[in-house]
Design a protein around this motif. Structure first.
Motif, PDB file in Angstrom:
ATOM      1  N   SER A  75       7.238   4.845  -1.863  1.00 38.27           N
ATOM      2  CA  SER A  75       7.850   4.645  -3.182  1.00 38.27           C
ATOM      3  C   SER A  75       6.788   4.562  -4.265  1.00 38.27           C
ATOM      4  O   SER A  75       6.988   3.912  -5.292  1.00 38.27           O
ATOM      5  CB  SER A  75       8.697   3.365  -3.173  1.00 38.27           C
ATOM      6  OG  SER A  75       7.905   2.246  -2.789  1.00 38.27           O
ATOM      7  N   GLY A  76       5.655   5.216  -4.026  1.00 36.93           N
ATOM      8  CA  GLY A  76       4.556   5.186  -4.988  1.00 36.93           C
ATOM      9  C   GLY A  76       4.848   5.978  -6.245  1.00 36.93           C
ATOM     10  O   GLY A  76       5.931   6.554  -6.415  1.00 36.93           O
ATOM     11  N   CYS A  77       3.852   6.035  -7.123  1.00 38.07           N
ATOM     12  CA  CYS A  77       4.031   6.644  -8.443  1.00 38.07           C
ATOM     13  C   CYS A  77       4.063   8.164  -8.407  1.00 38.07           C
ATOM     14  O   CYS A  77       4.373   8.814  -9.403  1.00 38.07           O
ATOM     15  CB  CYS A  77       2.914   6.183  -9.378  1.00 38.07           C
ATOM     16  SG  CYS A  77       1.256   6.594  -8.793  1.00 38.07           S
ATOM     17  N   GLY A  78       3.735   8.759  -7.259  1.00 36.05           N
ATOM     18  CA  GLY A  78       3.754  10.211  -7.170  1.00 36.05           C
ATOM     19  C   GLY A  78       2.453  10.840  -7.645  1.00 36.05           C
ATOM     20  O   GLY A  78       1.519  10.150  -8.056  1.00 36.05           O
ATOM     21  N   SER A 125       5.962  15.836  -3.958  1.00 31.58           N
ATOM     22  CA  SER A 125       6.025  14.679  -4.845  1.00 31.58           C
ATOM     23  C   SER A 125       7.130  14.868  -5.868  1.00 31.58           C
ATOM     24  O   SER A 125       7.330  15.972  -6.386  1.00 31.58           O
ATOM     25  CB  SER A 125       4.680  14.482  -5.556  1.00 31.58           C
ATOM     26  OG  SER A 125       4.709  13.331  -6.376  1.00 31.58           O
ATOM     27  N   SER A 141      -6.536  12.381  -7.672  1.00 25.45           N
ATOM     28  CA  SER A 141      -5.572  12.582  -8.747  1.00 25.45           C
ATOM     29  C   SER A 141      -6.142  12.084 -10.065  1.00 25.45           C
ATOM     30  O   SER A 141      -6.832  11.072 -10.128  1.00 25.45           O
ATOM     31  CB  SER A 141      -4.270  11.829  -8.426  1.00 25.45           C
ATOM     32  OG  SER A 141      -3.410  11.840  -9.540  1.00 25.45           O
ATOM     33  N   PHE A 162      -1.871   3.897  -2.593  1.00 24.08           N
ATOM     34  CA  PHE A 162      -1.349   4.307  -3.890  1.00 24.08           C
ATOM     35  C   PHE A 162       0.081   3.834  -4.150  1.00 24.08           C
ATOM     36  O   PHE A 162       0.728   4.316  -5.070  1.00 24.08           O
ATOM     37  CB  PHE A 162      -1.421   5.831  -4.021  1.00 24.08           C
ATOM     38  CG  PHE A 162      -2.827   6.347  -4.144  1.00 24.08           C
ATOM     39  CD1 PHE A 162      -3.563   6.134  -5.294  1.00 24.08           C
ATOM     40  CD2 PHE A 162      -3.425   7.025  -3.093  1.00 24.08           C
ATOM     41  CE1 PHE A 162      -4.860   6.596  -5.409  1.00 24.08           C
ATOM     42  CE2 PHE A 162      -4.720   7.491  -3.193  1.00 24.08           C
ATOM     43  CZ  PHE A 162      -5.440   7.277  -4.354  1.00 24.08           C
ATOM     44  N   THR A 163       0.579   2.922  -3.317  1.00 28.33           N
ATOM     45  CA  THR A 163       1.917   2.372  -3.521  1.00 28.33           C
ATOM     46  C   THR A 163       1.793   0.907  -3.921  1.00 28.33           C
ATOM     47  O   THR A 163       1.312   0.087  -3.149  1.00 28.33           O
ATOM     48  CB  THR A 163       2.769   2.497  -2.239  1.00 28.33           C
ATOM     49  OG1 THR A 163       2.843   3.874  -1.858  1.00 28.33           O
ATOM     50  CG2 THR A 163       4.175   1.976  -2.473  1.00 28.33           C
ATOM     51  N   LYS A 164       2.209   0.596  -5.132  1.00 26.63           N
ATOM     52  CA  LYS A 164       2.057  -0.771  -5.643  1.00 26.63           C
ATOM     53  C   LYS A 164       3.183  -1.691  -5.197  1.00 26.63           C
ATOM     54  O   LYS A 164       3.012  -2.907  -5.124  1.00 26.63           O
ATOM     55  CB  LYS A 164       1.981  -0.739  -7.173  1.00 26.63           C
ATOM     56  CG  LYS A 164       0.721  -0.076  -7.709  1.00 26.63           C
ATOM     57  CD  LYS A 164       0.662  -0.157  -9.225  1.00 26.63           C
ATOM     58  CE  LYS A 164      -0.630   0.444  -9.753  1.00 26.63           C
ATOM     59  NZ  LYS A 164      -0.717   0.370 -11.236  1.00 26.63           N
ATOM     60  N   SER A 205      -2.725   5.842 -13.316  1.00 27.73           N
ATOM     61  CA  SER A 205      -2.376   4.754 -12.409  1.00 27.73           C
ATOM     62  C   SER A 205      -3.158   4.813 -11.123  1.00 27.73           C
ATOM     63  O   SER A 205      -3.287   3.831 -10.412  1.00 27.73           O
ATOM     64  CB  SER A 205      -0.874   4.806 -12.091  1.00 27.73           C
ATOM     65  OG  SER A 205      -0.538   6.050 -11.507  1.00 27.73           O
ATOM     66  N   ASN A 206      -3.719   5.991 -10.776  1.00 27.72           N
ATOM     67  CA  ASN A 206      -4.439   6.128  -9.522  1.00 27.72           C
ATOM     68  C   ASN A 206      -5.937   5.963  -9.676  1.00 27.72           C
ATOM     69  O   ASN A 206      -6.649   5.758  -8.715  1.00 27.72           O
ATOM     70  CB  ASN A 206      -4.170   7.514  -8.908  1.00 27.72           C
ATOM     71  CG  ASN A 206      -2.760   7.633  -8.382  1.00 27.72           C
ATOM     72  OD1 ASN A 206      -2.033   6.652  -8.319  1.00 27.72           O
ATOM     73  ND2 ASN A 206      -2.370   8.835  -8.008  1.00 27.72           N
ATOM     74  N   SER A 255      -4.235  11.107 -12.532  1.00 29.47           N
ATOM     75  CA  SER A 255      -3.271  10.226 -13.184  1.00 29.47           C
ATOM     76  C   SER A 255      -3.882   8.857 -13.409  1.00 29.47           C
ATOM     77  O   SER A 255      -4.611   8.338 -12.576  1.00 29.47           O
ATOM     78  CB  SER A 255      -1.995  10.093 -12.334  1.00 29.47           C
ATOM     79  OG  SER A 255      -2.285   9.545 -11.078  1.00 29.47           O
TER      80      SER A 255
END
Length: 232
Positions: A179-182, A231, A198, A136-138, A202-203, A200
């Protein structure tokens, strides 16, 4: 009788599915060693990747089933604790490199080299958590910190967990940050629930069955520990 029948069915299905998947993985690996066009190689690599993911899913379902019916027991023995973290890094780093993520580990100086416990389940738990962070970290980093937690220090624990001091034992504190989007605040209570991910946007595209974090929590509880997420 019903429980025995279920366990027998589970064992047979697990064996049959593993046998088939191992055949697909072995043949795909052999094909990659032959002369292939770029398109053919890409397709075989996709087959191999998907087969490995399906094998992992079968293992996850089996573990969760055994955890729920109480048939899974810890395999306690001596092991090299530092080696566990090195193996995790070696397994995850290639995946992180593809995403251009910085992957580092910080082991405290007082962290014992050797320990007694279930090496397999500990490593599986850490792999699940770190793998989830990478997934989950881009961009940016994933950092693992390992240290000996102090049972008397409130800084090392959540209010709902009260560890007991015991001579000859220590609590291992593993902190994974990224440092992912949380995660959305309303999703945090359900992160360790099976088949839940999640909501969200983005996930959503990452996929997955939502089993690994649920299994990790069960393993940690079985080992007498506590797991949580924060988070920002």
């Amino acid at each position: 009788l019903a429980i025995r029948a279920r366990n027998d069915f589970r064992a047979v299905m697990n064996h049959e599915m593993r046998t088939l998947m191992h055949a697909v993985i072995a043949l795909s690996s052999l094909l990659l060693e032959t002369e292939l066009s770029p398109d053919q190689r890409a397709m075989i690599e996709t087959v191999l990747k998907s087969s490995n993911l399906l094998t992992t899913l079968v293992d996850d379902v089996l573990d969760l089933s055994r955890l729920e019916d109480g048939s899974l027991e810890l395999e306690i023995g001596p092991f090299n604790l530092h080696e566990v973290f090195r193996e995790v890094i070696n397994l995850i780093k290639p995946i992180a490199s593809i995403k251009k993520l910085s992957m580092n580990i910080n082991m405290a100086l007082d962290l014992p080299t050797y320990s007694i416990g279930d090496k397999k389940r500990l490593m599986q738990t850490i792999l699940n958590i770190v793998g989830n962070a990478v997934k989950f970290t881009k961009g940016g980093y994933v950092l693992i910190k390992a240290s000996v937690a102090n049972p008397e220090s409130s800084r090392d624990w959540r209010p709902e967990f009260h560890p007991a001091s015991c001579n000859g034992h220590f609590y291992l504190r593993v902190q994974v940050t990224d440092s992912g989007c949380g995660i959305l605040p309303q999703d945090i209570p359900f992160v360790f629930t099976r088949f839940v991910q999640s909501r969200s946007g983005s996930n959503r595209s990452t996929g997955g069955a939502g089993l690994r974090l649920a299994i990790s929590r069960r393993f940690v509880n079985l080992m007498g520990g506590h797991i949580w997420i924060e988070s920002e």
